[in-house]
Design a protein around this motif. Sequence first.
Motif, PDB file in Angstrom:
ATOM      1  N   ARG A 132     -47.769 -28.199 -20.506  1.00 40.18           N
ATOM      2  CA  ARG A 132     -47.470 -29.584 -20.141  1.00 40.18           C
ATOM      3  C   ARG A 132     -47.483 -29.770 -18.634  1.00 40.18           C
ATOM      4  O   ARG A 132     -48.024 -30.751 -18.126  1.00 40.18           O
ATOM      5  CB  ARG A 132     -46.120 -29.999 -20.713  1.00 40.18           C
ATOM      6  CG  ARG A 132     -46.157 -30.155 -22.220  1.00 40.18           C
ATOM      7  CD  ARG A 132     -44.833 -30.560 -22.772  1.00 40.18           C
ATOM      8  NE  ARG A 132     -44.590 -31.949 -22.380  1.00 40.18           N
ATOM      9  CZ  ARG A 132     -43.439 -32.557 -22.560  1.00 40.18           C
ATOM     10  NH1 ARG A 132     -42.435 -31.928 -23.096  1.00 40.18           N
ATOM     11  NH2 ARG A 132     -43.293 -33.806 -22.194  1.00 40.18           N
ATOM     12  N   ALA A 133     -46.903 -28.824 -17.896  1.00 37.49           N
ATOM     13  CA  ALA A 133     -46.871 -28.921 -16.436  1.00 37.49           C
ATOM     14  C   ALA A 133     -48.279 -28.823 -15.850  1.00 37.49           C
ATOM     15  O   ALA A 133     -48.631 -29.560 -14.917  1.00 37.49           O
ATOM     16  CB  ALA A 133     -45.979 -27.832 -15.860  1.00 37.49           C
ATOM     17  N   LYS A 134     -49.078 -27.920 -16.396  1.00 36.25           N
ATOM     18  CA  LYS A 134     -50.453 -27.768 -15.922  1.00 36.25           C
ATOM     19  C   LYS A 134     -51.246 -29.047 -16.195  1.00 36.25           C
ATOM     20  O   LYS A 134     -52.020 -29.509 -15.349  1.00 36.25           O
ATOM     21  CB  LYS A 134     -51.101 -26.577 -16.632  1.00 36.25           C
ATOM     22  CG  LYS A 134     -52.403 -26.127 -16.028  1.00 36.25           C
ATOM     23  CD  LYS A 134     -52.855 -24.802 -16.581  1.00 36.25           C
ATOM     24  CE  LYS A 134     -53.380 -24.941 -17.981  1.00 36.25           C
ATOM     25  NZ  LYS A 134     -53.998 -23.728 -18.512  1.00 36.25           N
ATOM     26  N   GLY A 135     -51.027 -29.629 -17.356  1.00 34.16           N
ATOM     27  CA  GLY A 135     -51.700 -30.881 -17.693  1.00 34.16           C
ATOM     28  C   GLY A 135     -51.291 -32.008 -16.766  1.00 34.16           C
ATOM     29  O   GLY A 135     -52.116 -32.806 -16.325  1.00 34.16           O
ATOM     30  N   ARG A 136     -49.999 -32.060 -16.452  1.00 34.04           N
ATOM     31  CA  ARG A 136     -49.502 -33.096 -15.558  1.00 34.04           C
ATOM     32  C   ARG A 136     -50.128 -32.933 -14.171  1.00 34.04           C
ATOM     33  O   ARG A 136     -50.494 -33.925 -13.530  1.00 34.04           O
ATOM     34  CB  ARG A 136     -47.976 -33.007 -15.479  1.00 34.04           C
ATOM     35  CG  ARG A 136     -47.337 -34.234 -14.889  1.00 34.04           C
ATOM     36  CD  ARG A 136     -45.827 -34.223 -15.021  1.00 34.04           C
ATOM     37  NE  ARG A 136     -45.438 -34.435 -16.411  1.00 34.04           N
ATOM     38  CZ  ARG A 136     -44.718 -33.569 -17.129  1.00 34.04           C
ATOM     39  NH1 ARG A 136     -44.300 -32.452 -16.595  1.00 34.04           N
ATOM     40  NH2 ARG A 136     -44.393 -33.827 -18.370  1.00 34.04           N
ATOM     41  N   ALA A 137     -50.265 -31.685 -13.719  1.00 39.43           N
ATOM     42  CA  ALA A 137     -50.859 -31.427 -12.407  1.00 39.43           C
ATOM     43  C   ALA A 137     -52.342 -31.821 -12.397  1.00 39.43           C
ATOM     44  O   ALA A 137     -52.818 -32.434 -11.436  1.00 39.43           O
ATOM     45  CB  ALA A 137     -50.711 -29.956 -12.041  1.00 39.43           C
ATOM     46  N   LYS A 138     -53.058 -31.481 -13.476  1.00 36.02           N
ATOM     47  CA  LYS A 138     -54.481 -31.855 -13.556  1.00 36.02           C
ATOM     48  C   LYS A 138     -54.640 -33.372 -13.581  1.00 36.02           C
ATOM     49  O   LYS A 138     -55.537 -33.923 -12.943  1.00 36.02           O
ATOM     50  CB  LYS A 138     -55.107 -31.298 -14.840  1.00 36.02           C
ATOM     51  CG  LYS A 138     -55.724 -29.966 -14.729  1.00 36.02           C
ATOM     52  CD  LYS A 138     -56.444 -29.663 -16.050  1.00 36.02           C
ATOM     53  CE  LYS A 138     -56.875 -28.246 -16.121  1.00 36.02           C
ATOM     54  NZ  LYS A 138     -57.526 -27.949 -17.402  1.00 36.02           N
TER      55      LYS A 138
END
Length: 64
Positions: free
Chosen positions: A13-19
């Motif tokens: 989820r955090a990686k997706g938010r960053a992308k």
Amino acid sequence: MKLMDTLKNKTQRAKGRAKEDAGRRSGDPDMEAEGRKDRMAGGAKQAGEKAKDAFREVKRTGER
């Protein structure tokens, strides 16, 4: 819920938010959509894990 599953889901989820944020800042709608997809997938996995835990708890309570 297993600790590793929780960490993997939160990381996704955090990686997706960053992308998603990077795509928005750079004006790249494809990257933004990919980030949104990753974020939603992590959330769905987390919800599935919570549902499994709830089912196990109901099953365990019924056995008593």
